[in-house]
Design a protein around this motif. Structure first.
Motif, PDB file in Angstrom:
ATOM      1  N   MET A   1       0.880  -1.168   0.096  1.00 20.23           N
ATOM      2  CA  MET A   1       0.003  -0.521   0.212  1.00 20.23           C
ATOM      3  C   MET A   1       0.328   1.050  -0.150  1.00 20.23           C
ATOM      4  O   MET A   1       2.194   1.618   0.647  1.00 20.23           O
ATOM      5  CB  MET A   1      -1.072   0.018   1.380  1.00 20.23           C
ATOM      6  CG  MET A   1      -2.460  -0.750   1.278  1.00 20.23           C
ATOM      7  SD  MET A   1      -3.210  -0.606   2.132  1.00 20.23           S
ATOM      8  CE  MET A   1      -2.528  -0.670   3.814  1.00 20.23           C
TER       9      MET A   1
ATOM     10  N   LYS B   1       1.415   5.299   1.218  1.00 25.78           N
ATOM     11  CA  LYS B   1       0.628   6.460   1.629  1.00 25.78           C
ATOM     12  C   LYS B   1       0.544   7.387   1.214  1.00 25.78           C
ATOM     13  O   LYS B   1       1.848   8.126   0.345  1.00 25.78           O
ATOM     14  CB  LYS B   1       0.955   6.451   3.000  1.00 25.78           C
ATOM     15  CG  LYS B   1       0.018   7.067   3.760  1.00 25.78           C
ATOM     16  CD  LYS B   1       0.908   7.822   5.435  1.00 25.78           C
ATOM     17  CE  LYS B   1       0.375   9.229   5.549  1.00 25.78           C
ATOM     18  NZ  LYS B   1       1.470   9.524   6.384  1.00 25.78           N
TER      19      LYS B   1
ATOM     20  N   TYR C   1      -4.751   6.122   1.426  1.00 27.65           N
ATOM     21  CA  TYR C   1      -4.336   4.612   0.661  1.00 27.65           C
ATOM     22  C   TYR C   1      -4.432   3.906  -0.753  1.00 27.65           C
ATOM     23  O   TYR C   1      -5.835   3.918  -0.850  1.00 27.65           O
ATOM     24  CB  TYR C   1      -4.183   3.597   1.905  1.00 27.65           C
ATOM     25  CG  TYR C   1      -3.101   4.047   3.286  1.00 27.65           C
ATOM     26  CD1 TYR C   1      -2.109   3.757   3.695  1.00 27.65           C
ATOM     27  CD2 TYR C   1      -4.147   4.820   3.750  1.00 27.65           C
ATOM     28  CE1 TYR C   1      -1.882   4.467   4.770  1.00 27.65           C
ATOM     29  CE2 TYR C   1      -4.188   4.950   4.841  1.00 27.65           C
ATOM     30  CZ  TYR C   1      -2.572   4.947   5.820  1.00 27.65           C
ATOM     31  OH  TYR C   1      -1.708   5.087   6.642  1.00 27.65           O
TER      32      TYR C   1
ATOM     33  N   ARG D   1      -3.610   0.442  -4.149  1.00 28.86           N
ATOM     34  CA  ARG D   1      -3.352  -0.173  -2.974  1.00 28.86           C
ATOM     35  C   ARG D   1      -3.477  -0.896  -5.014  1.00 28.86           C
ATOM     36  O   ARG D   1      -4.053  -0.565  -5.451  1.00 28.86           O
ATOM     37  CB  ARG D   1      -3.869  -1.400  -2.410  1.00 28.86           C
ATOM     38  CG  ARG D   1      -5.319  -1.313  -2.968  1.00 28.86           C
ATOM     39  CD  ARG D   1      -6.077  -2.185  -1.969  1.00 28.86           C
ATOM     40  NE  ARG D   1      -6.581  -1.794  -0.611  1.00 28.86           N
ATOM     41  CZ  ARG D   1      -6.692  -1.644   1.004  1.00 28.86           C
ATOM     42  NH1 ARG D   1      -6.238  -3.333   0.655  1.00 28.86           N
ATOM     43  NH2 ARG D   1      -6.682  -1.299   1.928  1.00 28.86           N
TER      44      ARG D   1
ATOM     45  N   HIS E   1      -3.756  -3.939  -5.776  1.00 24.44           N
ATOM     46  CA  HIS E   1      -5.156  -5.138  -6.343  1.00 24.44           C
ATOM     47  C   HIS E   1      -6.594  -4.114  -5.918  1.00 24.44           C
ATOM     48  O   HIS E   1      -7.122  -4.463  -4.667  1.00 24.44           O
ATOM     49  CB  HIS E   1      -5.144  -6.289  -5.154  1.00 24.44           C
ATOM     50  CG  HIS E   1      -3.906  -6.616  -6.277  1.00 24.44           C
ATOM     51  ND1 HIS E   1      -3.832  -7.364  -7.900  1.00 24.44           N
ATOM     52  CD2 HIS E   1      -2.148  -7.160  -6.315  1.00 24.44           C
ATOM     53  CE1 HIS E   1      -2.519  -7.789  -7.980  1.00 24.44           C
ATOM     54  NE2 HIS E   1      -1.683  -7.732  -6.914  1.00 24.44           N
TER      55      HIS E   1
ATOM     56  N   PHE F   1      -8.835   3.811  -5.125  1.00 19.88           N
ATOM     57  CA  PHE F   1      -7.812   3.391  -4.274  1.00 19.88           C
ATOM     58  C   PHE F   1      -7.044   2.523  -5.412  1.00 19.88           C
ATOM     59  O   PHE F   1      -6.903   1.980  -4.237  1.00 19.88           O
ATOM     60  CB  PHE F   1      -8.886   2.089  -2.547  1.00 19.88           C
ATOM     61  CG  PHE F   1      -9.736   3.198  -1.894  1.00 19.88           C
ATOM     62  CD1 PHE F   1      -8.937   4.523  -1.614  1.00 19.88           C
ATOM     63  CD2 PHE F   1     -11.105   2.631  -1.598  1.00 19.88           C
ATOM     64  CE1 PHE F   1      -9.955   4.728  -0.564  1.00 19.88           C
ATOM     65  CE2 PHE F   1     -11.729   3.182  -0.501  1.00 19.88           C
ATOM     66  CZ  PHE F   1     -10.939   4.376  -0.244  1.00 19.88           C
TER      67      PHE F   1
ATOM     68  N   ASP G   1     -10.371   6.062   4.237  1.00 19.82           N
ATOM     69  CA  ASP G   1      -8.895   6.355   3.494  1.00 19.82           C
ATOM     70  C   ASP G   1      -8.592   5.140   2.989  1.00 19.82           C
ATOM     71  O   ASP G   1      -7.423   4.831   2.395  1.00 19.82           O
ATOM     72  CB  ASP G   1      -8.329   6.906   4.698  1.00 19.82           C
ATOM     73  CG  ASP G   1      -8.323   5.834   5.727  1.00 19.82           C
ATOM     74  OD1 ASP G   1      -8.272   4.968   5.161  1.00 19.82           O
ATOM     75  OD2 ASP G   1      -7.495   6.007   7.073  1.00 19.82           O
ATOM     76  N   GLY G   2      -9.052   4.490   2.390  1.00 17.35           N
ATOM     77  CA  GLY G   2      -8.816   2.975   1.463  1.00 17.35           C
ATOM     78  C   GLY G   2      -8.363   1.994   2.248  1.00 17.35           C
ATOM     79  O   GLY G   2      -7.686   0.904   1.688  1.00 17.35           O
TER      80      GLY G   2
END
Lengths: 1064, 245
Positions: free
Chosen positions: A1, A3, A25, A27, A29, A118, B15-16
């Protein structure tokens, strides 16, 4: 991940701008929910299938403004981006967002949510100084590009946007990702989907119009939400649901105060809101916040001419005591739904608007204001009914803005009117989709359905051991209940069995059919047609417990002591049965009476000796059953069950048409027998599931009515010299039995009708939501009750079946595959079912009224003999009488004073005419005084009325009653004899006749297309039972579910001209 | 807009993060030379600085002296610029005093105080930026600082907050989640023994949900202890490389 940080500028509680830094955050996947996924995304749940031609990614602006277009089920492969969803949430509020969420959850609709913000590669941070909508468009575009690349270019991706600049900017950047406007998209990809295009056009036009709106303020602004909430807490404001008075829609509205939230205890009545300015843009049904005006400004309800219909229930004296009056300061929740409106005639439009395409349309529902919509089809649609949705109501606009969704048809046509009724009650009955039908088992001549071997193993086989039979109305095809009874060998025991169609075997929880059935919640019966809850293959075939075939059932078997009938043992479980006889009520009764020549169809082929033996066996079973039912009934009477059926059925029938066609010449005992067994089964199942799941069982309760509601009944009875004791259900039942006038059987009927009206409706609930002492059923005098016996046409029964299955498994110690719904979900579901049932009843009632109007429409009231009928006065109002016409089962108002102030005067021979004079009202009679003399109309007097139709273009037609004689139309003895039957036959005839007219009309219209009307007639012929079976009818009446006070009010026509035409 | 959607239908938080994921943790030890021990930690956007002095003689009134163990003195403060709206008073208000008390209790449970009778250990913690989970950031920073000061402890003390939204426990709440109106629980754990040094929760929660919530917080604490452990090891390595030369 990874930030990153997101910088937001938010407003603080004090209104200052605050810079907030939030983490964000990313990612690698993020599931893409596509069946073509080339990476290994963790795709679960709904997945976009491979066979689509393309995927479409709508821009934030499109989702925000055109979500309705995207809701079309035909539009498949929609990828919603997180950016767009958040835009909806921020700019459109919770309601719209929840709608989007439920759309995403709905498995019938092929759309997914991609969390682009995301995703490491799809996310793009907002640049400094970039406008929000530009950034959103960029985000969505990047998401579309990522999607295309992620699927390795296997599927073209189309991004749709309303932003012309974006089309220019992005369309040529990437090969497989197309950026086009929504309109182009619909035109080139879905040329067949005319409806979607039209909807899109009407919304965009509405949006444009709104921008160019005048700035003159018509209403005061609503207060911000925080101020409202604080105000409610401090008791300064009052929160409640706005109810507009149907007969004075322009002037009067009441806010029903919600008791629990309201601290202001002295406020125990509704709050009156007078006039449009004070109502401040609230629409009927909205949850509003009102501020009370100073006491000096309080006003009373208007008690002029239409007073009688407005507050029937309270039965107040027609005086206008000032009541709390307020003004709307804010709206907490809009409860807008789809509304049916009628387009005005073209000449009116032209005079009213000056070149603009905006027109004012009038809703079908009296309680709504006129709606302004903009359309280019105003000319072609004049006089048509259409569905519109409300968009907004700005403070600068006198009328709410809406957009046009779909045309229903020309006003006044049968199909249009029926669909109007459905829409107005929020009933959606699209034909079952192919995907749903694919889930259904097959039973055709080529591949007949058979009992599965593994099912035969786990089920208790009653095919050989029990004599199972069903008793239903003649011609019934959806048999959901069967009975069996036998003496057990040896011991002094009886075994009574109730076997119900095992619907849950065929419908697994969460399947498409299940969802559809849940959405419908019940089968809808209209006067001339019905809409099934389940597809026909189940309701008329595989679930229907037909005679002579093997069927799955859910059974309750009691072992009863042969003498005392005390229950020794109960067994619940799934069974396999074969119904031996499919009887109908009349046949069952004549078998019971021992009539010669009565024999079921199933035995006609057998030789006499065998036939005799089998016949005797069946007779014995019926006799035993009757005996058992009698004792059960007696037991319930002890507890105070209300004896409302017998007489009540016929009276209740008035509210809903098709049932009346069923009313038999005389109530047979066998009806009661079947009903009693069903009530018994429901009761025991209720006990069982409540024991197993004390906090999450679905039961049905009927709260005891408030004593003050009985005042009309008690007063009316007093006028005749009867005393009615309403302290408990037992004494009420007894005193109703005694209030019998030997000369006029209608009196008892009307009294029972009033008793029913005083009671509230029985409702479903989840046991976790109420304390135990509120479980009881007042009408049936049972401590626990539920619905178990009609799973084919009620969804509540399906839930109860599932609960019962779970309870049985739990008892056996089998681990439940999935636990039953928890209390919260179940309570929500119970509310939904209650709402739908109410809507179904309302629709049924309205469709009956429609048919009544159509029946009388082209009869000349002055010459046609059928338009003159006998009526009984059942209530007296300030300016007229409320009467009941037994012949047609119509209730309505007869006015004794007309708009010119003239009153009805009665001549020597009883005939009536209008003359100037005055009216005087007493509690049980009303007198008219004219130059010719004084005449008094008393309660329960028989008079003669003439029925005519009051037409209205924008609303439904209404029946208009006029007193023409103060004497009965025919001799009352004659009348009462034919009363029940007359009602039944008159009604059936009425419905059939209207249907025939409609067909003939359509036949004439469609001369070229010859086949169409014939088909429809065939359809009608092959329809299943025309109406619910009589047992259910009895049961509903017993449960007093129809005890709906407005039902008697709304048939009454209004003296006032329809409110909307009065307003300029 | 009444309330943000703290947990989306797809299982992502604002925030994911997924429900059980922690925020990014970065830490450094030995940031100040003049103190006995010091550490700086970032848990997401929450930044805390901890300084430890001691053990030394009891200062101030002698009456506080304990004869069998050391006194732990904690002071918590927040920088005026730590929140979105400027704070008036960096320390000494009710909330800070309460927080100081909680920190004191936590470290009394973890530090082997009986080794230093009649002495005092001072722990000063300052929040430089506040974004939820202030207590846990303070505890974690102070742990590192105490280790840096060479004061023996039973184990690392790791703290983490957890919340409960839509029947799902969320680990390590950020500010938006904390102020969203749900339940929030703070837990300080001695991870190796699994002993709880402090457990604090103010809001209402159904009893059935308490166990999963504590479970989630404990898992999060264990995750944090791994991070802290690696920070300590790395610091030692750096320091030993420096001292070898």
């Amino acid at each position: 991940m990874i930030k990153t940080e997101k910088i937001l500028h938010l407003k603080s509680s004090r209104g200052r701008k605050v810079r907030v830094v939030r983490e964000h955050y990313l990612r690698e996947h993020i599931p893409c929910f596509s069946a073509l996924c080339q990476g290994d995304c963790a795709n679960e749940g709904k997945i976009l299938s491979e066979d689509l031609t393309h995927y479409v990614v709508p821009d934030a602006g499109v989702v925000r403004d055109f979500l309705e277009v995207l809701e079309f089920r035909e539009l498949r492969g929609v990828v919603f981006t997180q950016t767009a969803c958040q835009a909806v949430q921020h700019s459109r509020g919770r309601r719209q967002y929840n709608r989007l969420r439920s759309l995403l959850k709905d498995p019938r609709h092929e759309c997914v949510l991609f969390c682009n913000e995301f995703q490491q590669y799809a996310y793009c941070p907002r640049e400094k100084g970039e406008a929000q909508d530009k950034w959103q468009t960029r985000c969505v575009y990047h998401a579309a590009v990522w999607y295309f690349d992620h699927l390795a270019g296997l599927k073209p991706v189309v991004m749709i946007t309303e932003d012309a600049a974006a089309v220019g900017e992005y369309s040529s950047l990437n090969a497989g990702v197309y950026v086009i406007s929504t309109q182009d998209y619909l035109q080139s990809f879905w040329p067949d989907l005319q409806a979607a295009r039209e909807l899109h056009g009407s919304i965009s036009q509405a949006l444009q119009e709104r921008e160019s709106e005048g700035q003159e303020r018509q209403y005061t602004e609503h207060l911000p939400l925080e101020v409202l909430e604080a105000g409610i807490k401090s008791g300064r404001y009052v929160q409640g649901t706005l109810n507009v008075n149907k007969h004075r829609a322009q002037l009067e509205a009441f806010v029903r105060v919600e008791g629990s939230t309201n601290k202001c205890t002295e406020l125990n009545s509704d709050v009156l809101v007078c006039g449009g300015k004070l109502r401040n843009r609230a629409v009927h049904g909205d949850v509003v916040v009102v501020e009370l005006l100073p006491k000096g400004d309080w006003r009373g309800r208007n008690t002029a001419l239409t007073e009688g219909e407005a507050e029937d229930r309270t039965g107040e004296e027609p005086q206008s005591l000032p009541m709390p009056t307020g003004r709307v300061v804010g709206i907490l929740q809009r409860n807008w739904r789809d509304y049916v409106v009628t387009f005005p005639l073209w000449e009116e439009v032209q005079s009213q608007s000056h070149g603009s395409q905006r027109i004012l349309v009038t809703p079908w529902d009296y309680r709504l204001p006129r709606i302004r919509i903009s359309t280019q089809q105003a000319e072609t649609l004049q006089g048509h009914r259409a569905i519109v949705r409300l968009d907004s109501w700005e403070s600068t606009s006198l009328y709410p803005n809406g957009h046009f969704v779909r045309v229903l048809g020309r006003a006044g046509e049968l199909e249009t009117e029926v669909h109007t009724i459905l829409t107005e009650n929020s009933i959606h009955v699209a034909p079952f989709s192919e995907a749903q039908l694919r889930e259904m088992p097959v039973n055709s001549a080529e591949s007949p359905w058979q009992v599965e071997a593994e099912q035969a193993e786990v089920r208790r086989d009653l095919r050989e051991s029990h004599l199972v039979f069903s008793i239903d109305p003649k011609g019934c095809e959806d048999v959901d209940d069967t009975l069996s009874v036998r003496r057990l060998p040896g011991a002094e025991l009886l075994e009574l069995g109730v076997h119900i169609a095992d619907v849950t075997h065929f419908i697994s929880e969460g399947s498409l059919t299940d969802l559809e059935a849940r959405a419908r919640s019940t089968t809808y019966y209209l006067a001339d047609r019905r809409y099934d809850m389940l597809p026909a293959v189940l309701s008329a075939d595989l679930c229907s417990l037909l005679g002579g075939v093997d069927r799955y059932a859910m059974s309750v078997l009691w072992q009863l002591d042969a003498r005392s009938l005390s229950v020794q043992k109960v067994w619940f479980g799934r069974t396999l049965i074969r119904s031996s006889y499919q009887l109908h009520y009349e046949l069952a009764q004549s078998l019971l009476n021992g009539d010669q020549g009565a024999e079921p169809l199933e035995l006609s082929q057998l030789d006499p000796a065998e036939k005799g033996r089998r016949l005797e066996e069946l007779r014995e079973a019926l006799r035993l059953l009757t005996h058992v039912a009698r004792l059960l009934r007696a037991g319930r009477d002890e507890g105070g069950a209300l004896e409302l059926e017998g007489v009540e059925v016929r009276a209740q029938v008035d509210a809903d048409g098709n049932i009346s066609a069923l009313v038999p010449r005389q109530p047979l005992e066998v009806h009661e027998t079947v009903a009693e067994c069903m009530i018994y089964a429901n009761h025991w199942v209720a006990r069982k599931i409540q024991e197993s799941f004390p906090h999450q069982a679905l039961l049905r309760h009927h709260p005891a009515p408030r004593q003050e509601f009985f005042s009309q009944l008690v007063d009316s009875a007093k006028a005749l010299g009867f005393s009615i004791d309403t302290r408990s259900n037992k004494v009420l039942a007894d005193s109703l039995d005694q209030a019998m006038d030997p000369k006029d059987p209608l009196v008892n009927r009307l009294l029972r009708m009033m008793a029913t009206q005083a009671m509230s409706n029985a409702l479903y609930f989840s046991t976790g939501a109420y304390p135990v002492d509120q479980y009881e059923h007042y009408g049936l005098a049972l401590d626990r009750y539920t619905h178990f016996t009609s799973p084919i046409r009620r969804y509540a029964d399906v839930i109860v079946h599932r609960l019962l299955t779970a309870a049985i498994q739990k008892e056996k110690g089998v681990e439940l595959k999935e636990p039953p719904a928890n209390n919260k979900e179940l309570e929500a579901l119970a509310h939904h079912i209650n709402d739908k049932n109410r809507a179904a009843q309302q629709a049924q009632k309205q469709s009956t009224e429609l048919f009544q109007c159509l029946y009388f429409k082209d009869k000349d009231p002055h010459s046609d003999e059928r338009c003159v009928a006998n009526a009984v006065v059942y209530a007296v109002r300030a300016n007229g009488l409320l009467v009941f016409i037994p012949q047609y089962g119509v209730k309505g108002a007869v006015y004794l004073k007309n708009r010119e102030g003239q009153v009805v005067s009665v001549k020597q021979d009883g005939s009536c005419e209008w003359q100037s004079g005055s009216l005087q009202r007493h509690s049980d009679r009303i007198s008219t005084t004219t130059a010719a003399g004084t005449h008094t109309f008393c309660l329960f007097q028989h008079i003669t009325v003439r029925i005519s139709v009051q037409s209205s273009r924008c609303h439904g037609d209404r029946l208009w009653l006029e007193a023409i004689s103060s004497r009965p139309h025919r001799a009352p003895t004659n009348q009462s004899e034919g009363a029940g039957q007359g009602a039944g036959h008159g009604r059936a005839e009425l419905v059939q006749e209207v249907v025939r007219w409609a067909e003939e009309a359509s036949q004439k219209e469609a001369e070229g297309r010859a086949a169409a009307p014939k088909l429809s007639r065939e359809e009608r012929e092959f329809r299943q039972t025309r109406a619910p079976n009589l047992y259910t009818l009895l049961q509903e009446v017993q449960e007093l579910a129809l005890a709906d006070v407005p039902s008697c009010q709304s048939t009454a026509p209004s003296v006032e001209p329809p409110a909307c035409t009065a307003s300029g | 807009m009444a309330g943000l959607e703290l947990l989306s239908d797809q299982g992502y938080r604002l925030d994911g993060r997924k429900p059980s994921e922690l925020r990014k943790v970065q830490a450094r030890m030995g940031v100040f030379a003049q103190a006995d021990g010091s550490a700086y930690i970032e848990q997401g956007n929450t930044k805390a600085l901890a300084v430890v002095y001691g053990p030394h003689e009891v200062r101030g009134s002698r009456s506080k002296t304990l004869h069998d163990r050391a006194v732990i003195n904690c002071q918590y403060s927040m920088a005026t610029f730590s929140t979105a709206e400027r704070k008036r008073r960096p320390h000494g208000d009710r909330k800070s005093s309460e927080m100081s008390l909680h920190l004191k209790q936590t470290f009394e449970a973890a530090v082997l105080t009986q080794l230093y009778p009649r002495s005092q250990i001072d722990i000063y913690v300052k929040i430089l930026q506040s974004d939820g989970g202030n207590y846990s950031a303070c505890v974690n920073a102070a742990t590192l600082a105490v280790i840096d000061a060479g004061i023996p402890m039973r184990d690392y003390v790791c703290a983490c907050s957890a919340g409960f939204v839509e029947d799902t426990p969320l680990a390590d709440l950020c500010h938006a989640e904390e102020s969203g109106g749900g339940t929030s629980l703070a837990l300080a754990l001695l991870p190796r023994s699994g002993q709880i040094a402090l457990l604090q929760m103010d809001a209402r929660l159904h009893q059935d949900h308490l166990d999963p919530l504590i479970e989630a917080a404990m898992t999060a604490c264990k995750g944090l202890s791994d991070v802290l452990d690696s920070v300590v090891r790395q610091h030692l390595q750096e320091v030993s490389v420096l001292t070898r030369d």
